[in-house]
Design an enzyme around this catalytic site. Structure first.
Site, PDB file in Angstrom:
ATOM      1  N   SER A 143       0.845  -1.220  -0.147  1.00 47.84           N
ATOM      2  CA  SER A 143       0.053   0.029  -0.163  1.00 47.84           C
ATOM      3  C   SER A 143       0.927   1.237  -0.183  1.00 47.84           C
ATOM      4  O   SER A 143       1.935   1.316  -0.754  1.00 47.84           O
ATOM      5  CB  SER A 143      -0.999   0.048   1.153  1.00 47.84           C
ATOM      6  OG  SER A 143      -1.977   1.064   1.238  1.00 47.84           O
ATOM      7  N   SER A 144       0.498   2.254   0.549  1.00 49.26           N
ATOM      8  CA  SER A 144       1.230   3.369   0.635  1.00 49.26           C
ATOM      9  C   SER A 144       0.803   4.392   2.096  1.00 49.26           C
ATOM     10  O   SER A 144      -0.446   4.496   2.437  1.00 49.26           O
ATOM     11  CB  SER A 144       0.801   4.251  -0.841  1.00 49.26           C
ATOM     12  OG  SER A 144       1.142   5.616  -0.613  1.00 49.26           O
ATOM     13  N   TYR A 157      -4.425   7.209  -6.811  1.00 51.80           N
ATOM     14  CA  TYR A 157      -3.689   5.961  -6.558  1.00 51.80           C
ATOM     15  C   TYR A 157      -4.205   5.677  -5.015  1.00 51.80           C
ATOM     16  O   TYR A 157      -3.966   4.499  -4.610  1.00 51.80           O
ATOM     17  CB  TYR A 157      -2.231   6.538  -6.488  1.00 51.80           C
ATOM     18  CG  TYR A 157      -1.080   5.967  -5.921  1.00 51.80           C
ATOM     19  CD1 TYR A 157      -0.497   4.938  -6.514  1.00 51.80           C
ATOM     20  CD2 TYR A 157      -0.686   6.184  -4.735  1.00 51.80           C
ATOM     21  CE1 TYR A 157       0.335   4.147  -6.162  1.00 51.80           C
ATOM     22  CE2 TYR A 157       0.192   5.306  -4.034  1.00 51.80           C
ATOM     23  CZ  TYR A 157       0.958   4.405  -4.658  1.00 51.80           C
ATOM     24  OH  TYR A 157       1.948   3.642  -4.302  1.00 51.80           O
ATOM     25  N   LYS A 161      -5.004   2.046  -3.364  1.00 51.70           N
ATOM     26  CA  LYS A 161      -4.336   1.543  -2.103  1.00 51.70           C
ATOM     27  C   LYS A 161      -5.510   1.323  -0.905  1.00 51.70           C
ATOM     28  O   LYS A 161      -4.942   0.306  -0.291  1.00 51.70           O
ATOM     29  CB  LYS A 161      -3.142   2.343  -1.871  1.00 51.70           C
ATOM     30  CG  LYS A 161      -1.954   2.162  -2.785  1.00 51.70           C
ATOM     31  CD  LYS A 161      -1.560   0.811  -3.259  1.00 51.70           C
ATOM     32  CE  LYS A 161      -0.242   0.816  -4.169  1.00 51.70           C
ATOM     33  NZ  LYS A 161       0.139  -0.677  -4.230  1.00 51.70           N
TER      34      LYS A 161
END
Length: 252
Positions: A143-144, A157, A161
């Site tokens: 993920s982020s 984005y 995620k």
């Protein structure tokens, strides 16, 4: 006893490369994927072999959802012919792309591309390969930090995620009966070629980001691979359904 085998998507460069090398250093064999740069993938495979482990690379474009069935067939054939087995142990869904797309300028094509790469392909690739993941295996989804801290231009984005993070919790429930764990690793800002090397190419941005981290710097690719290798170890067998942010204490 045979070595355990890991599949790392996007393992030819950046974070995926470091994950693959770290896993090899822990005594595991590797299947890595690349999208277009076969030469870089072969360099990683050579590094894996120099460590003393078996490694091979397969081409895989996660943006092309119609190619998923062919890739799954390739994985199964590779396990059989190269590793002389029909199963593997660790699945690391790392392949991805980045782009700064202001919300007002986002298109349906942008949305669909990021959805296919970061969520849809991960969801169904995991579903289709789950029957050949060994009991007590590991699934790690990337993920982020942008799901926790808003980053301008990352609405598509980060949304994908965020979907991965929710999916992983449900996945952990579904695969737990096989002793398989499922976790999320969420890197913070990393100085790689991701998103056209946005951090590396902007010294001012790099300084600004570093000032927001408790450890006072931006991340490097080798800050992430060791965490993935740990999650694939016996020491991490009781960790499942978790989001582990690896960001140096970003925006605490």
């Amino acid at each position: 006893m045979k070595n355990k085998i890991a599949l790392v998507t996007g393992g030819s460069r950046g974070l995926g490369k470091d994950m693959a090398i770290r896993l090899a250093n822990h005594g595991h064999d590797l299947i890595i994927t690349y999208n277009s740069n076969k030469e870089s993938a072969e360099e990683v495979v050579n590094q894996i072999k120099n460590i003393g482990q078996k490694g091979t690379a397969l081409q895989y474009d996660s943006a092309d959802f119609k190619s998923l069935d062919h890739f799954i067939k390739q994985v199964k054939e590779t396990l059989n012919s190269f590793f002389e087995t029909s199963t593997f142990d660790f699945m690391v869904n790392n392949a991805g792309v980045g782009a700064t797309i202001p919300f007002e300028q986002a298109t349906e094509n942008d949305f669909d591309r990021f959805m296919n790469i970061h969520f849809k392909s991960v969801y169904f690739l995991t579903q289709q390969l789950l029957p050949i993941i060994n009991n007590n295996g590991r699934i790690i989804n990337l993920s982020s930090g942008s799901t926790r801290v808003g980053v301008p231009g990352y609405s598509i984005y980060a949304s994908m995620k965020g979907a991965i993070e929710t999916f992983t919790k449900y996945l952990a429930k579904d695969v737990g009966k096989k002793g398989i764990t499922a976790n999320v690793v969420a890197p913070g800002p990393i100085e790689t070629d991701f998103n056209n090397a946005a951090i590396r190419n902007s010294p001012e941005r790099k300084v600004m980001i570093a000032s927001q981290a408790a450890l006072g710097r931006v991340g490097q690719a080798n800050d992430i691979g060791g965490v993935v290798a740990f999650l694939c170890s016996e020491d991490a067998k009781w960790i499942s359904g978790q989001r582990i942010e690896v960001s140096g204490g970003m925006v605490l």
